[in-house]
Write a protein that holds these residues in place. Structure first.
Motif, PDB file in Angstrom:
ATOM      1  N   ASP B 132       0.852  -1.183   0.000  1.00  0.00           N
ATOM      2  CA  ASP B 132       0.000   0.000   0.000  1.00  0.00           C
ATOM      3  C   ASP B 132       0.895   1.243   0.000  1.00  0.00           C
ATOM      4  O   ASP B 132       1.396   1.656   1.035  1.00  0.00           O
ATOM      5  CB  ASP B 132      -0.882  -0.065   1.257  1.00  0.00           C
ATOM      6  N   SER B 134       0.406   4.319  -0.162  1.00  0.00           N
ATOM      7  CA  SER B 134       0.021   5.488   0.625  1.00  0.00           C
ATOM      8  C   SER B 134       0.410   5.319   2.098  1.00  0.00           C
ATOM      9  O   SER B 134       0.489   6.282   2.848  1.00  0.00           O
ATOM     10  CB  SER B 134      -1.488   5.714   0.515  1.00  0.00           C
ATOM     11  N   ASP B 135       0.683   4.082   2.502  1.00  0.00           N
ATOM     12  CA  ASP B 135       1.042   3.820   3.895  1.00  0.00           C
ATOM     13  C   ASP B 135       2.548   3.991   4.138  1.00  0.00           C
ATOM     14  O   ASP B 135       2.995   4.084   5.276  1.00  0.00           O
ATOM     15  CB  ASP B 135       0.605   2.395   4.273  1.00  0.00           C
ATOM     16  N   SER B 137       6.068   5.746   4.443  1.00  0.00           N
ATOM     17  CA  SER B 137       6.592   7.097   4.665  1.00  0.00           C
ATOM     18  C   SER B 137       7.716   7.421   3.691  1.00  0.00           C
ATOM     19  O   SER B 137       8.061   8.569   3.481  1.00  0.00           O
ATOM     20  CB  SER B 137       7.074   7.238   6.101  1.00  0.00           C
TER      21      SER B 137
END
Lengths: 278, 365
Positions: B132, B134-135, B137
């Motif tokens: 994922d 978007s998860d 950093s």
């Protein structure tokens, strides 16, 4: 046995070892040579780069300096030990030999770490000195040339002891009795009988010790300071850090050449002595 | 994260290549491959059928943390048997990939090693559907996924140096007058040159591209105080514990474990150099399908939290961060603090080799 049978028998005994060493030593060695000239490129570039590099020249100088001094110290210490062992009765000699063999059998890595415990600033020796003198003493004995010398002589001394002891034991005791009857002093006996007759052992010991110390790696890395970088450490650097195997192989080839150059006179002397004695 | 000194003992040097290749050909597989799959696997397909995976990671307590937090649950959930091998070594990857005898699948790569491998083409491309995005950093690259970040900085013994007596940031670490004492540094240009520039007053946001000459000039100042240019990570701690040095460049996760053994060293969070650890899949890995599954699994927030709780490093999964215990979070640097630097591994992949040589020459003179 006739000469032909003799050589046939010899071939039968020697060929398995010869085949094995051909496969496990000669083939990889050729491959190193191949890599050092950039494979089919046959380019001497790696050698040119090496010879013009400060890094290589300095490490080469350090390697020779460390090898020669460690070998000389080991020779003096090892000769004394061998001399002492030769004078013992066989029973006691066997007992004392264990003391030589024990460190000899211990892993070089374990010994290097042990030396950091013994020679460190808070180590056994400094603590003892501090306790005796009543003030805090912290002599720098590792992470410098001194540490490298201690570690290397500790490792190399047995390699002097064994061949020298063998030569010393081979000396006919009658020679000593004769010298004694002629009232020669101990010093004279040593320099006219013991030393010359033990020279083959010394030669064998010193040449193997120098050859071995040229390839030292762990001891300078663990006990040495920033300037104690030997050629083997440089091989590691090129192999693992910069992945430049042509350079690593070129250093390997040069190291091998140095070993050959060093052992050639030793072999020559030994052969001449053998020829002379028959 | 580290280069184990022990690893030289079992290095498969270039020397070993030819004979090994011949041996493998002649016996049609070889011992190392037989644990994975039949010989044909090297040439392609059928990976999905295998139930094995070889994961190369770091030894010691690091290894047991990864086994506990990641490998055991992975084996239980997927039924894939993971063989763990110590000490990632790019030279061995080079040997495997260039000879076509790939034995490893997943590689636990510190930043510079990961990007150097990318540049040399040693890794399989990774699809972004594996995790994922978007998860995370930190963004994944075409063939590397970030695993965690580790914090390097100043370690000291709080019993010898109480508050105010030890250097807190790199400027103070380089100030041998105000803080006399013997120091360590890594025996490599990465991390060391960054520390030198931070010490010289370059703000973290302006570090890259490195002003190399300025960094070496700054290093000249500290050179006489450096008692050891450290090759293996454990030494950054042992030298401190045995009082061989007064201050050491070490890692927060390593310092944390000294508390467990009771020899409590301390770490300054006033300034940290943060490096990235990657996961990569070797090109033509024998168990590629399993390898991809493993990489994807390692990035799940729950797994990230479980492993980093034990390792003491910062997860790349944003969701994993709040799952960590308060005690573990104490050992993670605050990345919003502007004195902390994130290392640029891409810059190093272009410059490491050249600067490595210059650095070693500088150390010797």
């Amino acid at each position: 046995m006739s000469g032909v049978e003799n050589s046939r028998a010899a071939a039968a005994y020697v060929s398995p070892a010869a085949i094995v060493s051909l496969v496990i030593a000669a083939v990889p060695l050729l491959f190193i040579l191949f890599t050092s000239v950039d494979g089919r490129g046959l380019s001497p570039e790696a050698f040119e780069n090496l010879l013009s590099s400060t890094l290589f020249r300095r490490s080469l100088y350090t390697t020779i300096e460390i090898s020669v001094s460690a070998s000389l110290i080991s020779l003096v210490l090892g000769y004394a030990v061998a001399l002492h062992l030769a004078r013992q009765s066989p029973r006691r000699r066997a007992l004392y030999m264990v003391l030589v063999l024990l460190p000899f059998w211990t892993s070089i890595l374990v010994k290097s770490y042990a030396f950091t415990v013994i020679l460190g600033r808070e180590g056994v020796i400094n603590s003892l000195l501090s306790w005796v003198s009543g003030s805090h003493i912290a002599l720098p004995m590792i992470l410098n040339r001194f540490g490298v010398m201690v570690g290397m002589t500790n490792y190399l001394t047995p390699f002097i002891v064994f061949p020298v002891l063998a030569s010393l034991l081979a000396i006919d005791p009658a020679l000593y009795r004769a010298a004694d009857i002629m009232s020669a002093r101990p010093m004279r006996i040593f320099f006219t009988i013991t030393l010359p007759l033990s020279l083959p052992g010394v030669m064998a010991g010193v040449s193997s010790v120098i050859v071995m110390s040229l390839g030292f790696f762990i001891i300078p890395a663990l006990l040495g300071g920033r300037q104690d970088v030997m050629l083997a450490n440089l091989v590691d650097f090129y192999t693992r850090e910069t992945l430049d195997w042509n350079m690593a192989a070129a250093i390997g080839v040069l190291l091998l050449a140095m070993v050959v150059l060093l052992s050639a006179p030793a072999l020559w002397i030994r052969r001449n002595r053998l020829v002379g004695s028959t | 994260m580290e280069e184990g000194l022990m690893s030289e003992c079992d290095n498969s040097s270039p020397v070993a290549r030819l004979s090994r290749r011949r041996l493998l050909r002649s016996i049609g597989g070889g011992a190392a491959l037989s644990l994975a799959a039949p010989f044909v696997l090297r040439h392609g397909r059928a990976e999905a059928a295998s139930k094995n995976l070889v994961f190369v990671t770091w030894g010691g307590t690091y290894r047991s943390s990864v086994e506990e937090g990641l490998i055991k649950p992975f084996m239980a959930e997927t039924g894939i048997n993971v063989t763990v091998i110590d000490t990632p070594d790019l030279a061995k990857v080079k040997a495997q990939v260039t000879t076509g005898n790939v034995e490893w699948d997943v590689f636990d790569a510190p930043g510079a090693m990961g990007t150097a491998g990318s540049k040399a083409g040693y890794w399989e491309p990774l699809s972004s559907s594996l995790f994922d995005a978007s998860d995370l950093s930190i963004a994944a690259t075409a063939d590397l996924v970030p695993f965690y970040t580790f914090a390097g900085g100043i370690a000291y013994d709080p019993k010898r140096y109480p508050e105010g007596k030890y250097p807190k940031n790199f400027a103070e670490y380089f100030d041998a007058k105000a803080f006399p004492g013997r120091r360590t540094f890594r025996n490599r240009p990465s991390e060391t040159l960054e520390a030198a520039l931070l010490a010289d007053g370059v703000p973290p946001s302006k570090i890259y591209p490195l002003d190399v000459d300025r960094a070496f000039k700054a290093l000249d100042r500290i050179k006489p105080s450096v008692a050891k240019w450290v090759d293996s990570t454990p030494q950054t701690i042992t030298l401190l514990q045995t009082n061989e040095v007064d201050f050491s460049y070490s890692y927060a996760s390593r310092v944390r474990t000294t508390g467990v053994t009771g020899a409590g060293m301390a770490f300054s969070f006033a300034q940290t150099l943060n490096g990235l650890e990657y996961l990569a899949v070797l090109k033509n890995a024998p168990n590629k399908e399993n390898a991809l599954k493993f990489v994807s699994y390692a990035l799940q927030p729950a797994r990230q939290a479980a492993v980093m709780e034990l390792l003491g490093n910062t997860p790349v999964s944003k969701k994993a961060l709040p799952m960590l215990s308060a005690d573990t979070r104490k050992w993670l640097p605050d990345m919003s603090f502007d004195q902390n630097l994130i290392m640029d591994e891409m810059w190093w992949s272009d410059n490491f080799e050249k600067l490595s040589r210059r650095f070693k020459e500088w150390v010797l003179t």
